[in-house]
Design a protein around this motif. Structure first.
Motif, PDB file in Angstrom:
ATOM      1  N   ARG A 143       0.718  -1.272  -0.034  1.00  0.00           N
ATOM      2  CA  ARG A 143       0.006  -0.098  -0.006  1.00  0.00           C
ATOM      3  C   ARG A 143       0.930   1.343  -0.011  1.00  0.00           C
ATOM      4  O   ARG A 143       0.617   2.128  -0.815  1.00  0.00           O
ATOM      5  N   ALA A 144       1.829   1.276   0.637  1.00  0.00           N
ATOM      6  CA  ALA A 144       2.658   2.372   0.827  1.00  0.00           C
ATOM      7  C   ALA A 144       3.696   2.533  -0.542  1.00  0.00           C
ATOM      8  O   ALA A 144       3.679   3.737  -1.089  1.00  0.00           O
ATOM      9  N   ALA A 145       4.011   1.498  -1.151  1.00  0.00           N
ATOM     10  CA  ALA A 145       4.387   1.631  -2.462  1.00  0.00           C
ATOM     11  C   ALA A 145       3.531   2.041  -3.521  1.00  0.00           C
ATOM     12  O   ALA A 145       3.897   2.888  -4.430  1.00  0.00           O
ATOM     13  N   HIS A 146       2.315   1.700  -3.357  1.00  0.00           N
ATOM     14  CA  HIS A 146       1.324   2.224  -4.402  1.00  0.00           C
ATOM     15  C   HIS A 146       0.837   3.850  -4.103  1.00  0.00           C
ATOM     16  O   HIS A 146       0.804   4.512  -5.020  1.00  0.00           O
ATOM     17  N   ARG A 147       1.172   4.085  -2.964  1.00  0.00           N
ATOM     18  CA  ARG A 147       0.952   5.422  -2.631  1.00  0.00           C
ATOM     19  C   ARG A 147       2.106   6.240  -3.241  1.00  0.00           C
ATOM     20  O   ARG A 147       1.566   7.551  -3.690  1.00  0.00           O
ATOM     21  N   ARG A 148       3.364   5.957  -2.948  1.00  0.00           N
ATOM     22  CA  ARG A 148       4.412   6.663  -3.542  1.00  0.00           C
ATOM     23  C   ARG A 148       4.267   6.678  -5.062  1.00  0.00           C
ATOM     24  O   ARG A 148       4.616   7.765  -5.643  1.00  0.00           O
ATOM     25  N   THR A 149       4.103   5.765  -5.596  1.00  0.00           N
ATOM     26  CA  THR A 149       4.014   5.622  -7.210  1.00  0.00           C
ATOM     27  C   THR A 149       2.840   6.470  -7.702  1.00  0.00           C
ATOM     28  O   THR A 149       2.927   7.412  -8.696  1.00  0.00           O
ATOM     29  N   ALA A 150       1.508   6.547  -6.716  1.00  0.00           N
ATOM     30  CA  ALA A 150       0.308   7.546  -7.345  1.00  0.00           C
ATOM     31  C   ALA A 150       0.889   8.897  -7.067  1.00  0.00           C
ATOM     32  O   ALA A 150       0.275   9.887  -7.782  1.00  0.00           O
ATOM     33  N   GLU A 151       1.755   9.359  -6.135  1.00  0.00           N
ATOM     34  CA  GLU A 151       2.105  10.750  -5.860  1.00  0.00           C
ATOM     35  C   GLU A 151       2.980  11.080  -7.037  1.00  0.00           C
ATOM     36  O   GLU A 151       3.128  12.185  -7.148  1.00  0.00           O
ATOM     37  N   VAL A 152       3.935  10.190  -7.303  1.00  0.00           N
ATOM     38  CA  VAL A 152       4.986  10.518  -8.531  1.00  0.00           C
ATOM     39  C   VAL A 152       4.280  10.611  -9.802  1.00  0.00           C
ATOM     40  O   VAL A 152       4.591  11.517 -10.585  1.00  0.00           O
ATOM     41  N   HIS A 153       3.309   9.702  -9.962  1.00  0.00           N
ATOM     42  CA  HIS A 153       2.924   9.691 -11.260  1.00  0.00           C
ATOM     43  C   HIS A 153       1.337  10.125 -11.191  1.00  0.00           C
ATOM     44  O   HIS A 153       0.447   9.292 -11.228  1.00  0.00           O
ATOM     45  N   PRO A 154       0.976  11.172 -11.171  1.00  0.00           N
ATOM     46  CA  PRO A 154      -0.567  11.761 -11.036  1.00  0.00           C
ATOM     47  C   PRO A 154      -1.278  11.521 -12.149  1.00  0.00           C
ATOM     48  O   PRO A 154      -1.128  11.211 -13.141  1.00  0.00           O
TER      49      PRO A 154
END
Length: 101
Positions: free
Chosen positions: A90-101
């Motif tokens: 979940r943390a990895a998914h959040r980081r990816t979502a923040e980098v690639h909006p």
């Protein structure tokens, strides 16, 4: 001590708890005596007729609780690993979502 018409006997402690299995049933399950307590008792603690040989034994033996404890430990460790993996994903998914909006 109590006996039924079918010749089944059980030890009844002063607090009303019953122990089937004679001395081997009483020692690991009683909360009256400790392992340092020594008792002088008939070998067949629930004998209805005659006392038989007298033995000196510890008042309490350790219960065989190890198998369920080991199984519980394995299950808890597995749940912790799964939970840790889910939190990490979940943390990895959040980081990816923040980098690639």
């Amino acid at each position: 001590m109590a006996s039924t018409s079918g010749k089944v006997t059980a030890l009844i402690a002063s607090r009303g708890r019953t122990y089937a299995g004679g001395l081997d049933g009483f020692r690991p399950h009683n909360d009256l005596l400790g392992s340092d307590d020594v008792i002088l008792t008939p070998a067949d603690l629930t004998a209805v007729s005659g006392a038989g040989p007298v033995v000196t034994v510890s008042g309490h033996t350790a219960t065989d609780g190890q198998p369920w404890l080991a199984g519980t430990t394995v299950v808890v460790r597995g749940l912790v690993l799964v939970l840790g993996a889910a939190i990490g994903a979940r943390a990895a998914h959040r980081r990816t979502a923040e980098v690639h909006p």
